[in-house]
Design an enzyme around this catalytic site. Structure first.
Site, PDB file in Angstrom:
ATOM      1  CE  LYS A 255      -3.881   0.312   0.822  1.00 48.41           C
ATOM      2  NZ  LYS A 255      -5.130   0.350   0.035  1.00 48.41           N
TER       3      LYS A 255
ATOM      4  CD  GLU B   8      -5.399   5.639   2.802  1.00 45.55           C
ATOM      5  OE1 GLU B   8      -6.641   5.594   2.715  1.00 45.55           O
ATOM      6  OE2 GLU B   8      -4.645   4.941   2.117  1.00 45.55           O
TER       7      GLU B   8
ATOM      8  CG  HIS C 246     -13.771  -5.619   3.190  1.00 41.22           C
ATOM      9  ND1 HIS C 246     -13.728  -4.283   2.852  1.00 41.22           N
ATOM     10  CD2 HIS C 246     -13.577  -5.668   4.530  1.00 41.22           C
ATOM     11  CE1 HIS C 246     -13.502  -3.588   3.935  1.00 41.22           C
ATOM     12  NE2 HIS C 246     -13.420  -4.386   4.972  1.00 41.22           N
TER      13      HIS C 246
ATOM     14  NE  ARG D 231      -8.637 -10.202  -8.432  1.00 40.25           N
ATOM     15  CZ  ARG D 231      -8.599  -9.401  -7.382  1.00 40.25           C
ATOM     16  NH1 ARG D 231      -7.442  -9.165  -6.774  1.00 40.25           N
ATOM     17  NH2 ARG D 231      -9.693  -8.805  -6.939  1.00 40.25           N
TER      18      ARG D 231
HETATM   19  C1  MV4 Z   1     -10.898   3.439   2.907  1.00 39.19           C
HETATM   20  C2  MV4 Z   1     -12.235   3.768   3.207  1.00 39.19           C
HETATM   21  C3  MV4 Z   1     -12.499   5.061   3.608  1.00 39.19           C
HETATM   22  N1  MV4 Z   1     -11.496   5.964   3.727  1.00 39.19           N
HETATM   23  N2  MV4 Z   1      -9.943   4.372   3.027  1.00 39.19           N
HETATM   24  C4  MV4 Z   1     -11.578  -1.259   2.297  1.00 39.19           C
HETATM   25  C5  MV4 Z   1     -10.724  -2.283   1.653  1.00 39.19           C
HETATM   26  C6  MV4 Z   1      -9.471  -1.602   1.332  1.00 39.19           C
HETATM   27  N3  MV4 Z   1      -9.029  -1.998   0.049  1.00 39.19           N
HETATM   28  C7  MV4 Z   1      -9.744  -0.157   1.394  1.00 39.19           C
HETATM   29  N4  MV4 Z   1     -10.996   0.013   2.031  1.00 39.19           N
HETATM   30  C8  MV4 Z   1     -11.457   1.235   2.413  1.00 39.19           C
HETATM   31  N5  MV4 Z   1     -10.537   2.220   2.509  1.00 39.19           N
HETATM   32  C9  MV4 Z   1     -10.254   5.593   3.443  1.00 39.19           C
HETATM   33  N6  MV4 Z   1      -9.275   6.491   3.581  1.00 39.19           N
HETATM   34  C10 MV4 Z   1     -13.197   2.768   3.079  1.00 39.19           C
HETATM   35  C11 MV4 Z   1     -12.809   1.494   2.699  1.00 39.19           C
HETATM   36  C12 MV4 Z   1     -13.872   0.524   2.619  1.00 39.19           C
HETATM   37  C13 MV4 Z   1     -14.266  -0.018   1.402  1.00 39.19           C
HETATM   38  C14 MV4 Z   1     -13.640   0.310   0.214  1.00 39.19           C
HETATM   39  C15 MV4 Z   1     -14.038  -0.255  -0.985  1.00 39.19           C
HETATM   40  C16 MV4 Z   1     -15.104  -1.124  -0.998  1.00 39.19           C
HETATM   41  C17 MV4 Z   1     -15.756  -1.468   0.148  1.00 39.19           C
HETATM   42  C18 MV4 Z   1     -15.346  -0.940   1.363  1.00 39.19           C
HETATM   43  C19 MV4 Z   1     -16.009  -1.280   2.524  1.00 39.19           C
HETATM   44  C20 MV4 Z   1     -15.605  -0.748   3.723  1.00 39.19           C
HETATM   45  C21 MV4 Z   1     -14.527   0.153   3.764  1.00 39.19           C
END
Ligand code: MV4
Length: 516
Positions: free
Chosen positions: A125, A209, A244, A301
């Site tokens: 990341k 973040e 997720h 992928r």
């Molecule tokens: C976040 C966010 C809100 N703010 N970052 C979840 C999985 C990971 N890949 C990143 N994720 C998130 N990062 C910030 N700064 C909310 C999520 C997140 C989310 C993102 C994409 C799809 C579904 C999600 C479900 C919960 C939280």
């Protein structure tokens, strides 16, 4: 810019290192390209659909994936032994392991995916955030260095401003992630995120973040060939997720118009170029209420939800993956692609949405897939097949296309009405409830909506004895009674015994539907 890879060998045989619907999907692309498709299979998958549809099939070990589909060395050795020119990893399993792509390269077998360096760069990341900032791709405001200690976390959080989110530097997919609303919650969240990151990735490093509140998850499909051409194929809206796990995806996003699509597409292409990306990839963004978007991560992928992009662009992404891996340049049909119409995909899982989404393995006694205009079914199972407990419980996907979103929703409702799966429980009732939901119908989505609605009990099961099914049940019963009368009087016109059994079963199944 890194040196181009040497000219790859022509692809005449592909070994598919996967199972289920994606193995079937790759076999279909191979068949259309005139390429032999070989699969590996575990003991649990001896009679699975990919084995039946393949040109060649090889046992790879016992059911647990660690002892079968994750045996990187054994799979590469097998590819060499059977003369496969390339390996398609599908999704999950070995698909995003830089080490596996390297093993393939060292063995002279083409990995149908990006170079190991691109996988590695996007796997971290903090590293990927650094590379994106350099390339001018917008990222969520926050750090690019792991936090040294709790004091450093406090200082960083104050600078970013609450609410913030702690994330694992090595991770992705939500592990080691903590949202923090106020300073008082930082210490315990910091310790929790660190130990979860350590347990999940063997690396406890975390960074901070800004928390994006109620965003959408919108991702851009890209294709990059080995000759320096990288294109965007538009976005997918993937906000409907549960813990997720995506449940529904669509293209285009109801929140994205031509200008935003162009801007996100440009950012995604820049992201891919920044890591020397080749092949199909997905750049994930968070899209906030003001229309600002932020790079989240890149999936290196093919993805489960690729068909919605295929339906609105007419591109065959798996075919493109194989052609690119074989050294072909992207043709003019990939330039300036704009989505046409609207596609929606639902994922069918062998799990019970009304018992906490508990897995429901077993034998599929009846499978009736929908068809007709604008309907596509990508399944990894057939009627009579067993669904093992050992793997992800996704049975397959139903994808619909129509000229606009309202008509795609109507078509999805129609197709769901035709779909029957008996013998195991599935999440099918959830989709009927979602289709009836006013927010879903309006396209008013965000990443936490599904969890919110489930917690609030807003997606209750539809009333049993669905009236639309009554004519079907009545027809089945009437047919059965006619056949039995004819058989009893000994006069002609009776159904053959096998057909009678089938109708009797169909009638019983329909009659039993009331107590679902
Ligand atoms: C976040 C966010 C809100 N703010 N970052 C979840 C999985 C990971 N890949 C990143 N994720 C998130 N990062 C910030 N700064 C909310 C999520 C997140 C989310 C993102 C994409 C799809 C579904 C999600 C479900 C919960 C939280």
């Amino acid at each position: 810019m890194s040196a181009r890879a040497p000219e790859p060998r022509p692809i005449r045989k592909v070994l598919i290192a996967n199972r289920g619907e994606i193995a079937v999907r790759v076999l279909r692309a191979c068949a259309e390209l005139g390429i032999r498709g070989a699969v590996v299979y575990s003991e649990a998958d001896r009679a699975a659909l990919p084995v039946l549809l393949s040109d060649e099939a090889y046992p790879i070990g016992p059911a647990p994936s660690r002892e079968s589909y994750l045996r990187a060395e054994a799979i590469v050795e097998l590819a060499v032994e059977i003369g496969a020119d390339a390996i398609h990893p599908g999704y999950g399993f070995l698909s995003e392991r830089a080490g596996f792509a390297r093993l393939c390269r060292d063995a002279g077998v083409t990995f149908i995916g990006p170079p190991p360096e691109a996988i590695a760069a996007m796997g971290s990341k903090t590293e990927s955030r650094r590379r994106m900032i350099e390339a001018g791709v917008p990222v969520v405001p926050g750090g690019v260095e792991p936090l040294a200690d709790l004091d450093a976390a406090r200082a960083a959080a104050e600078e970013i401003g609450y609410p913030v989110m702690l994330k694992a530097a090595a991770g992705g997919g939500g592990k080691g992630m903590r949202r923090i609303e106020r300073a008082a919650d930082l210490a315990s969240a910091y310790r929790g995120a660190r130990s979860e990151a350590e347990a999940s990735f063997g690396d406890g490093a975390v960074y901070l973040e800004k928390l994006i509140v109620e965003p959408r998850h919108v991702e851009i499909q890209v294709l990059a060939d080995r000759h320096g051409t990288t294109v965007s194929l538009g976005e997918r809206e993937c906000s409907l997720q549960r813990r997720h796990q995506k449940v529904v995806e669509e293209a285009p996003s109801p929140a994205v118009g031509p200008e935003l699509r162009a801007a996100m597409g440009q950012a995604a292409v820049a992201a891919a170029r920044a890591v020397g990306y080749v092949n199909a990839g997905t750049v994930e963004f968070l899209l906030d209420r003001e229309g600002r978007f932020y790079f989240l991560e890149m999936n290196t992928r093919i993805q489960v939800e690729h068909p919605v992009t295929e339906m609105v662009t007419g591109c065959n992404l798996v075919e493109a993956q194989i052609r690119i891996a074989g050294g072909e340049p992207l043709g003019p049909e990939f330039e300036g692609v704009t989505p046409r119409g609207h596609a929606i995909e639902i994922r069918l899982y062998a799990e019970d949405p009304y018992r906490g989404f508990a897995p429901s393995p077993g034998t599929i006694h009846l499978l009736r897939l929908p068809a007709g205009p604008g309907v596509r079914c990508d399944f990894g199972v057939y009627e009579g097949a067993a669904v093992p407990v050992d793997y992800d419980p996704m049975l397959g996907k139903l994808i619909v296309w129509a000229v606009d979103r309202p008509r795609a929703l109507a078509r999805l409702g129609r197709a769901l009405g035709e779909l029957r799966i008996e013998g195991i429980r599935t999440n099918l009732p959830l989709f009927r409830a979602l289709l009836a939901d006013p927010d879903v119908r309006a396209g008013e989505l965000d990443i936490e909506m599904l969890d919110r609605k489930l917690a609030a009990g807003e997606l209750a099961p539809p009333p049993s004895g669905d009236p639309e099914e009554l004519p079907l049940v009545a027809a089945a019963i009437a047919h059965l009674e006619r056949a039995e009368r004819a058989a009893a009087t000994g006069r002609g016109g009776g159904a053959a015994p096998a057909q009678r059994r089938a109708w009797r079963r169909a009638g019983r199944v329909e009659a039993l539907r009331g107590n679902r």
